[in-house]
Design an enzyme around this catalytic site. Structure first.
Site, mmCIF file in Angstrom:
data_model
loop_
_atom_site.group_PDB
_atom_site.id
_atom_site.type_symbol
_atom_site.label_atom_id
_atom_site.label_comp_id
_atom_site.label_asym_id
_atom_site.label_seq_id
_atom_site.Cartn_x
_atom_site.Cartn_y
_atom_site.Cartn_z
ATOM 1 N N GLY A 123 -68.237 35.190 -28.066
ATOM 2 C CA GLY A 123 -68.521 36.049 -29.219
ATOM 3 C C GLY A 123 -69.615 35.500 -30.120
ATOM 4 O O GLY A 123 -69.773 34.284 -30.267
ATOM 5 N N ARG A 139 -69.285 38.274 -38.386
ATOM 6 C CA ARG A 139 -68.709 38.131 -39.734
ATOM 7 C C ARG A 139 -69.007 36.769 -40.363
ATOM 8 O O ARG A 139 -68.831 36.585 -41.566
ATOM 9 C CB ARG A 139 -67.201 38.383 -39.686
ATOM 10 C CG ARG A 139 -66.841 39.871 -39.641
ATOM 11 C CD ARG A 139 -65.340 40.059 -39.688
ATOM 12 N NE ARG A 139 -64.728 39.831 -38.388
ATOM 13 C CZ ARG A 139 -63.415 39.771 -38.179
ATOM 14 N NH1 ARG A 139 -62.582 39.893 -39.196
ATOM 15 N NH2 ARG A 139 -62.928 39.578 -36.976
ATOM 16 N N ASN A 143 -94.262 -2.381 -46.717
ATOM 17 C CA ASN A 143 -94.235 -2.306 -45.257
ATOM 18 C C ASN A 143 -95.106 -1.208 -44.667
ATOM 19 O O ASN A 143 -95.249 -1.129 -43.445
ATOM 20 C CB ASN A 143 -92.789 -2.090 -44.782
ATOM 21 C CG ASN A 143 -92.179 -0.830 -45.373
ATOM 22 O OD1 ASN A 143 -92.414 -0.491 -46.519
ATOM 23 N ND2 ASN A 143 -91.370 -0.132 -44.595
ATOM 24 N N ALA A 183 -91.939 -15.684 -59.239
ATOM 25 C CA ALA A 183 -91.827 -14.333 -59.780
ATOM 26 C C ALA A 183 -93.199 -13.752 -60.114
ATOM 27 O O ALA A 183 -94.094 -14.460 -60.594
ATOM 28 C CB ALA A 183 -90.949 -14.340 -61.018
#
Length: 462
Positions: free
Chosen positions: A8, A12, A382, A419
């Site tokens: 089917g 619906r 990257n 840093a």
């Protein structure tokens, strides 16, 4: 043997996706049906396809044999399409709809036991509804066997009081099934060949027809629209959660926890509300997942904590922590005792045991050794707009806050990157790298900048 009716279109559903492929807890509903008949020890399963046949076959692969129902001329006609494959076989055949994902293997086994022990030619799975309006009624004789099925519109006043209904799942003596189908006609308002007519023909021939009434009314749900789909999802989710609860998993709020059918979870793991576990996710023992975490095709080892985070196609090692608000994208792998903190994103990155990325960082296409500390705001750069490149960081290295590592680049064991550095060259083992401009202080210059800005603002307001 089993015949699964899946031809089917499901108008619906109002969807471009064919009905039986709509997922229930992460698996197409017809996939649940195939799993169920296999668990009930069906040696051969034939799926009757029609609308979207190629898509259905592609999705199910070699899990079944297939026959095509080119024109949808009723349930009896659909079953007839399997005759070329199964018609000459002896034994019992289950007939089940592909839109009934809630039927359980234990129920099929019980129905088959009744069928065999009573010598029935057919056995119908039934259910008892408080309100059976719209369903075909099962009418039993004094001996408890099924005499007939009566559609709601054809019921007498007495028959309308019957609460036992036909679920549309059957088992048949295989040869008697196909012999009866050859005598079914389409002399009805719809011009279709009904499988239910086989029941009447078997009774006329003096055969025994049994009815097995399931105790779980959810098994009677056939999904024909999105309302029924949501209902099936709810029932399936309750079953899945209950299974995990009984296996030793703590689910703080089952109504707000979503676990797909193929997920595996170890004992003493705790799931907090808002947790979503999808696909082939495997979670070990003694983990804490959630709140508000989503895992897809993830492998999570014992003792892991994941909070307010997303993990997809990645592996999290034993005793590691993830989150809050972390994102592990496909290809990420954490070793034992790693820490991935808030607003950290990993992609195709491997971190060995004890390494930490505590906050506000991106690590992509990287291989990170053991006991590495990656500071706040550090980034592996990257992608150059054309190609992805690898960053390698050795054991016990220290990557300071706000560092950019321009791939391809290697940071050696024990190296220290200060840093604020932007690193474009390899840093050998044990070396310290500084890659930033020397600081220059200009005395009193901040006051001059403020005065200049204030004067500009005043002029603009005149």
């Amino acid at each position: 043997m089993a015949i699964v009716l899946a031809a089917g279109q499901g108008k619906r559903m109002k969807s471009k996706l064919y009905k039986v492929l709509h997922p229930v807890c992460g698996k197409p509903m017809v996939g649940h049906v195939l799993d169920t008949v296999k668990e009930a020890e069906s040696e051969r399963t034939v799926v009757v396809v029609g609308h979207g046949a190629e898509m259905v076959k592609a999705r199910l692969g070699d899990a079944a044999e297939f026959v095509l129902q080119e024109k949808q001329l009723g349930t009896g006609h659909a079953v007839q399409q399997a005759e070329a494959l199964l018609g000459s076989e002896d034994g019992i055949t289950i007939v089940i709809c592909g839109d009934t994902p809630l039927v359980q293997a234990s129920t099929l086994r019980s129905m088959l036991e009744l069928h065999e022990s009573s010598g029935a030619a057919a056995t119908i799975m039934s259910a008892s509804f408080e309100d059976p309006t719209g369903y075909g009624r099962i009418i039993r004789g004094e001996d408890g066997t099924v005499q007939r099925i009566v559609e709601h519109k054809d019921c007498s006043a007495e028959e309308l009081l019957v609460r036992e209904i036909n679920t549309g799942t059957y088992c048949f003596d295989n040869r008697k099934l196909f012999d009866s189908l050859s005598r079914v006609t389409n002399q009805n308002a719809q011009g279709e060949y009904y499988l239910t007519d086989v029941i009447g023909l078997l009774r006329e021939a003096g055969e025994v027809v049994q009815g097995y009434c399931t105790a779980d009314i959810a098994e009677a749900i056939g999904v024909n629209d999105r309302v029924a789909l949501a209902e099936a999802e709810r029932y399936m989710r309750e079953r899945i959660n209950r299974k995990h609860l009984l296996n030793g998993v703590t689910i703080i709020d089952p109504s707000n926890t979503y676990i797909e059918a193929s997920v595996k979870i170890g004992s003493d793991t705790v799931l907090y509300p808002g947790t979503v576990l999808r696909g082939t996710t495997v979670i070990g023992e003694d983990c804490v997942i959630g709140p508000a975490s989503e895992l897809t095709d993830a492998v999570v080892h014992n003792g892991v904590s994941i909070k307010y985070s997303v993990v997809a196609e990645s592996e999290v090692g034993e005793d590691s922590t993830v989150g809050p608000y972390a994102n592990l994208r496909p290809g990420s792998k954490l070793g034992r005792g790693c820490k991935i903190g808030d607003f950290v994103e990993l992609k195709n990155a491997t971190l060995d045991d004890g390494s930490k990325v505590s906050h506000l960082s991106y690590v992509g296409d990287a291989k990170v050794g053991k006991e590495v500390n990656i500071g706040c705001g550090a980034i592996t750069v990257n992608y150059d707009g054309f190609n992805k490149a690898l960053t390698e960081i050795g054991d016990n290295a220290f990557i300071g806050s706000n560092v950019n590592l321009i791939a391809p680049v290697k940071i050696g064991d024990g190296a220290y990157v200060v840093a604020g550095s932007t690193v474009t060259q390899d840093v050998p083992e044990g070396d310290l790298a500084i890659a930033r401009e020397r600081q220059v202080n200009k005395p009193g210059y901040a006051d001059k900048i403020r005065a200049r800005a204030k004067a500009k603002k005043e002029r603009s307001q005149k």
